[in-house]
Design an enzyme around this catalytic site. Structure first.
Site, PDB file in Angstrom:
ATOM      1  CG  HIS A  50      37.447  26.196  29.561  1.00 26.87           C
ATOM      2  ND1 HIS A  50      38.431  26.731  28.754  1.00 26.87           N
ATOM      3  CD2 HIS A  50      37.888  26.366  30.835  1.00 26.87           C
ATOM      4  CE1 HIS A  50      39.421  27.193  29.510  1.00 26.87           C
ATOM      5  NE2 HIS A  50      39.127  26.979  30.768  1.00 26.87           N
ATOM      6  CG  HIS A 281      35.886  24.842  34.645  1.00 23.10           C
ATOM      7  ND1 HIS A 281      34.853  25.724  34.812  1.00 23.10           N
ATOM      8  CD2 HIS A 281      36.944  25.599  34.247  1.00 23.10           C
ATOM      9  CE1 HIS A 281      35.266  26.950  34.530  1.00 23.10           C
ATOM     10  NE2 HIS A 281      36.537  26.892  34.204  1.00 23.10           N
ATOM     11  CD  GLU A 428      37.298  54.218  40.836  1.00 19.10           C
ATOM     12  OE1 GLU A 428      37.042  53.042  41.180  1.00 19.10           O
ATOM     13  OE2 GLU A 428      37.277  55.175  41.638  1.00 19.10           O
ATOM     14  CG  HIS A 490      44.405  59.960  46.542  1.00 17.02           C
ATOM     15  ND1 HIS A 490      44.427  59.030  47.550  1.00 17.02           N
ATOM     16  CD2 HIS A 490      43.083  60.275  46.374  1.00 17.02           C
ATOM     17  CE1 HIS A 490      43.197  58.802  47.982  1.00 17.02           C
ATOM     18  NE2 HIS A 490      42.365  59.538  47.292  1.00 17.02           N
TER      19      HIS A 490
END
Lengths: 678, 678
Positions: A50, A281, A428, A490
């Protein structure tokens, strides 16, 4: 097929580029051009990579590394160095070029020539461990910026412990559009903004190009407003103007908030036709465009060559921090907490750790408490937190459920970093990445809690911890249908298997309080990778009264041998071990002799020698019991084994009802054994 | 141990609550109180659950459901209904109470009494499929809002196809702090803002409380500014004032942007001591607080009882949409595209699908092209896109790598929804959730691409698709070390195992172009769950010349039988099948007779009868070959099987070098067989 690059056929960046190239060529420009051309040459040689980002951000990086970034190439692990994180990891050649030019040993030009080749230290994306100046592995987008938040937080927390004379450094991040579009970046920047991590600076490569084409294809976000909403100082600059870059970096240094600097750049700067387009890129420029780039820059040197005078200037930059480092070493030498500082930076556990563990295990073996393993986890923390000062905890807003907070930890709060408990919020993924950053910074050992099911949210960061081989401890409670009424969204089912499949992760599911303590001991003694403590919501009986040996250390062991020649072996983990024991009792009453094997950590068990494993598992028919998907159990059960567990998702009901409904009970186990034995 | 609730000891919310309770009791308040008390009673009965959110948001929900939300309780699947998504899924009793009060069949009071019990439709979190008015499964935070973006986008796309007379509805979301802190919410709101999904409205329950305590423990974000930065209209209101609620909802209806309404509420509104604290978030109020709440509200009715007059008012609200629905049915009856609309809403594939697949497979069997399976994927799309008008694609900014875009798809763009290709941006998680929402809306079949390694970012949304049993197709390219130079951060190793472990997911790894077509056919024919197409970067030879039968349909098959009694069976998937074939050739030259089994989909293979599976796998020694972790392979290899694959993470180098380095070559396989056979 529709060509993505059509979109950029009309290229407005080229006029802007011409104007920038028309500016007088300064020494800064030449130094930046050295970075640019090394990146171009290495990508050409590798035939992949890149080039666009290093070419676009070379000016920013040059000003940062020559005037602001505090480091000494002679000692890249100097604890008080600034941290530099290339969150846009695909632009790895930017980092390798900077390390090479500043004279870092181990990053000689040969490494750049071997960019992206087997056994080179110049991997496609920066890999932690390949070179001491690579602070973290980046590439999966958004991870770098979120990891950097952990580093910046660790700096503040260590400064609160050891004082500014030992700990006073900044964290610099280069991030791209991809990093800022990933959701994890939001978790990271809101946490950093909330905690006022003023020494964190993000340099956003605002080049308006992503792989598919202009970023306007998929986003129209006002990033400055977004960061400001998160409590950041923000500034927009021309990323090709050293004066503006320096002014913005000075502003960041003075800021009382974390700072975002939006650096407007031209991706692939100086490539005469491809600059400012997606074409530059992620692919080599190609020989003719590379040659034309040389011409555009007036760079007359062959590939991989940098004139001595420029190299000398860069080498100067590489030793700019030497004086500061010498001063720091003197301060360290006479610092009253020197030994402790050196201990935690080296990652050595204190003597008190071993004492506390031994005492706790003996006490648990003696008292045999009936506890959920998440509650046992809290008992362990009550012992460890006073004994291991570098242990810092937190939870993603489930503190009262994870039971991760104990007395006298104190909370980390905005502007106040003396505490040991971090309220990560409902983030999280950001938590897991921040924990990675805390470890990578050095000096602290982090643990963090959430429900086991939501390990899915953290998975990319757990993977990086495994890949980087760093000591992170995840406390993952509510580990099965035992969670009960919250229901299938859950209730983990496949999570044990999915994480056991990940290389270099200890997935540990202890069966009672003593095993929980043993697993914690193993997790902290392990300095080579992350450990996941997978813990029950529901109470579990104590199963063992012996604590002399850490029996979890071999991953599995015979918890109860059969009273006579084995007719069956019940192999279980966590909350199902006590079910296996109950089944064993029931069968014993009928004269059927079965052994129970507890298998808390498959990775450790798999690492034992085969003969010993065969002895533990035995030759009698094997029954696996786990309130989870059967995937992977064949390894331990063999071809005629029997698995008692889940076959699909869970349901919403009280835990006992669910265990009965899904047939994970001592009765089912006993019936299966009885049927087989008869 | 440190008590979290200490933080809320001094409770400023109570004064505000008193002021609100002192307002005149209107019919709206009483209707809202019915919602509140049903929630309180159900949580008390279940002895678990989350009363705080329904109590706090009851006023907002009442105004929304009685005056704005377009639905008819008599037909909850009416295609032109508004969609209502309870992103804060833990507040499920809010939804169940609303459905009960508005007279939805199947949500009678008995269901509420059995909240969170086995076999009840009132699961702890709303579960798609449990009741036709539950639009999506929520609970894992942030998923609801991101799924709703997909629904809102599908509405715009279908309106572009079928016109406003058939498709003209809104999407309403109730989200909490947790939803907005999760990173996925950022991906969702920036995509929605960019695409100007003006008919999407998010009602944020701005109650300043999370599980750990006040949200100020972990966040200090300015949400209004954040949403404005993402291109949303924003408005802050008192969430207990029906006039303000109605005014804000009217504003949202007029808005040309998606709208965020920050509803300032008191969590657990009316609970005399616990309101405004974390104590009321996730636990029953307890008898005395529940009684006191009744008193505070002047609610004199016993648990689960709602006075007839109030019920009648609510029933009226439930049939408010009946006239609109009848008008819509008339429009549908005379609509020129009626049959097509009904077909796509029913999820029935068109005849042209079967024709296109048959023609393509025949052509691939005939021409036997050597193609990367990602390139084969493009060939399949070239056939399917014209044949299946409801198929809509996209990529998380890896279009040119995933090869997910084909001719004449047209891009979806802000304000322009006639295209079939969505530039999701670097938002894997948001993409996966949006795809779920597109399916759930009905009328479209979405596929989306990213690198297989980044399936980790999408995992929570993939899991929900599996749990909801909905047809989503993930195109996951660059599926192994075959990715090459990008290195271990981009090379999946454990991902196959980790997703095979997830219930109800087809993980399909085709070996050549024909298998790719077969897997696509299976993915689209499957209406009961998500399919993952796991595809190679590198070119692969064609392996089969037969297309009459879809041989992937049984999950695995004998690709090449041994020339005589089998001495070994090589079992492989994807790019390793051609390696197995090369090994077979080499061994055949030495007179060693081996069969090759292609195993593209373990889930399908596992579903076949055992005798057939045994026949395919054979009695000879088995060798598994896959450029991935061995986890789970014991199932097919048996106790004395041999696995040739990865044992840890990959590395950065050209793909061929990596295959050699890790010993995954025809030579290694042949050597292993030779050693075993001799």
């Amino acid at each position: 097929m529709a060509a993505i690059t059509d979109i950029t056929a009309d290229n407005p960046a080229l006029a802007a580029q011409a104007a920038i190239l028309a500016r007088p060529v300064t020494i800064e420009r030449q130094m930046a051009d050295a970075v640019r051309m090394l990146a171009v040459d290495a990508v050409e040689a590798a035939k992949s990579g890149h080039p666009g980002m290093p070419m676009g951000m070379a000016d920013v990086a040059t000003t940062l590394w020559t005037r602001f970034h505090k480091f000494d190439a002679a000692d890249p692990r100097w604890p008080d160095r600034d941290r530099f994180v290339l969150s846009a990891g695909h632009g790895s050649m930017l980092l390798y070029a900077l390390l090479n030019l500043t004279g870092h040993a181990g990053m000689e030009i040969e490494q750049l020539r071997r960019f992206r080749q087997l056994h080179a230290h110049t991997a496609g994306h920066p890999e932690y461990g390949e070179h001491p100046a690579i602070e973290t592995t980046t590439g999966p987008l958004g991870q770098g910026i979120a990891t950097a938040v952990g580093m910046a937080l660790a700096e503040r927390m260590l400064a609160a412990r050891f004082g500014k004379s030992l700990v006073d450094h900044r964290t610099w991040v280069i991030a791209g559009d991809g990093c800022l579009m990933e959701g994890i970046s939001q978790e990271a920047i809101t946490l950093a903004g909330h905690l006022k991590l003023e020494k964190l600076t993000v340099l956003w490569d605002d080049n308006s190009i992503s792989i598919d084409g202009p970023t306007s294809l998929s986003t129209s976000e006002d990033q400055l407003r977004r960061f400001a909403a998160a409590g950041w100082a923000v500034k927009r600059i021309d990323g090709h103007d050293p004066a503006q870059i320096a002014a913005a970096l000075s502003m960041a240094v003075r800021s009382k908030k974390p700072t975002l600097i939006a650096c407007k750049t031209i991706i692939g700067f100086a490539a005469p036709t491809k600059a400012g387009t997606a074409a530059v890129h992620g692919a080599p420029l190609g020989t003719s465009e590379a040659d034309a780039t040389r011409q555009a820059l007036g760079w007359t040197h062959p590939p991989f060559e940098v004139p001595e005078a420029l190299r000398a200037r860069w080498q100067q930059a590489g030793s700019r921090g030497a004086t500061a480092r010498r001063g720091w070493l003197k301060r360290l030498a006479r610092h009253p907490q020197r030994a402790e500082f050196e201990r935690v930076i080296a990652g050595r556990l204190p003597e008190t750790f071993h004492e506390a563990m031994a005492a706790l295990k003996a006490q648990l073996a003696e008292s045999k408490p009936k506890l959920a393993t998440r509650a046992a986890n809290q008992k362990v923390l009550e012992a460890l937190v006073p004994a291991v000062p570098e242990l810092v905890g937190g939870s993603a807003d489930l503190t009262g459920s994870n039971l991760t907070l104990v007395r006298n930890m104190g909370a980390v709060a905005p502007g106040s970093y003396g505490g040991r408990y971090i309220h990560y919020g409902i983030r999280e993924h950001g938590m897991a990445a921040a924990m990675n950053g805390i470890v990578l910074h050095g000096g602290l050992i982090p643990y963090g809690g959430t429900f086991f099911c939501f390990s899915d949210y953290m998975r990319p960061a757990i993977r990086l911890a495994a890949l980087m081989r760093i000591r992170v401890v995840h406390v993952l409670t509510h580990d099965s249908i035992g969670l009960g009424e919250d229901g299938p969204t859950h209730q983990p089912v496949e999570h044990l298997a999915s994480l056991r499949a990940m290389p270099n992760v200890y997935v540990m599911r202890p069966a009672d309080a003593l095993e929980t303590a043993e697993c914690w001991e193993l997790a902290l003694r392990r300095s080579e990778g992350p450990s996941l403590l997978v813990l029950s919501r529901q109470a579990l009986p104590a199963l063992r009264g012996d604590s002399a040996e850490n029996r979890c250390a071999r991953g599995g062991y015979i918890l109860a041998e059969a009273d006579g020649p084995r007719q069956a072996t019940l192999i279980a983990t966590g909350s199902e071990v006590s079910i296996a024991m109950a089944a064993r009792d029931a069968l014993a009453a009928e004269g059927i002799k079965v052994a129970v094997v507890s298998l808390p950590c498959w990775e450790l068990f798999a690492a034992q020698d085969e003969a010993w494993r065969a002895e533990v598992l035995g030759g009698a028919p094997r029954f696996g019991i786990e309130a989870a998907a059967p995937f992977g159990w064949e390894r331990w059960l063999g071809p005629d084994g029997c698995f008692i567990g889940m076959t699909g998702f869970g349901a919403s009901a009280p835990a006992d009802d669910l265990y009965r409904h899904f047939g994970i009970t001592a009765e089912t186990v006993a019936a299966a054994v009885r049927k087989r034995v008869s």
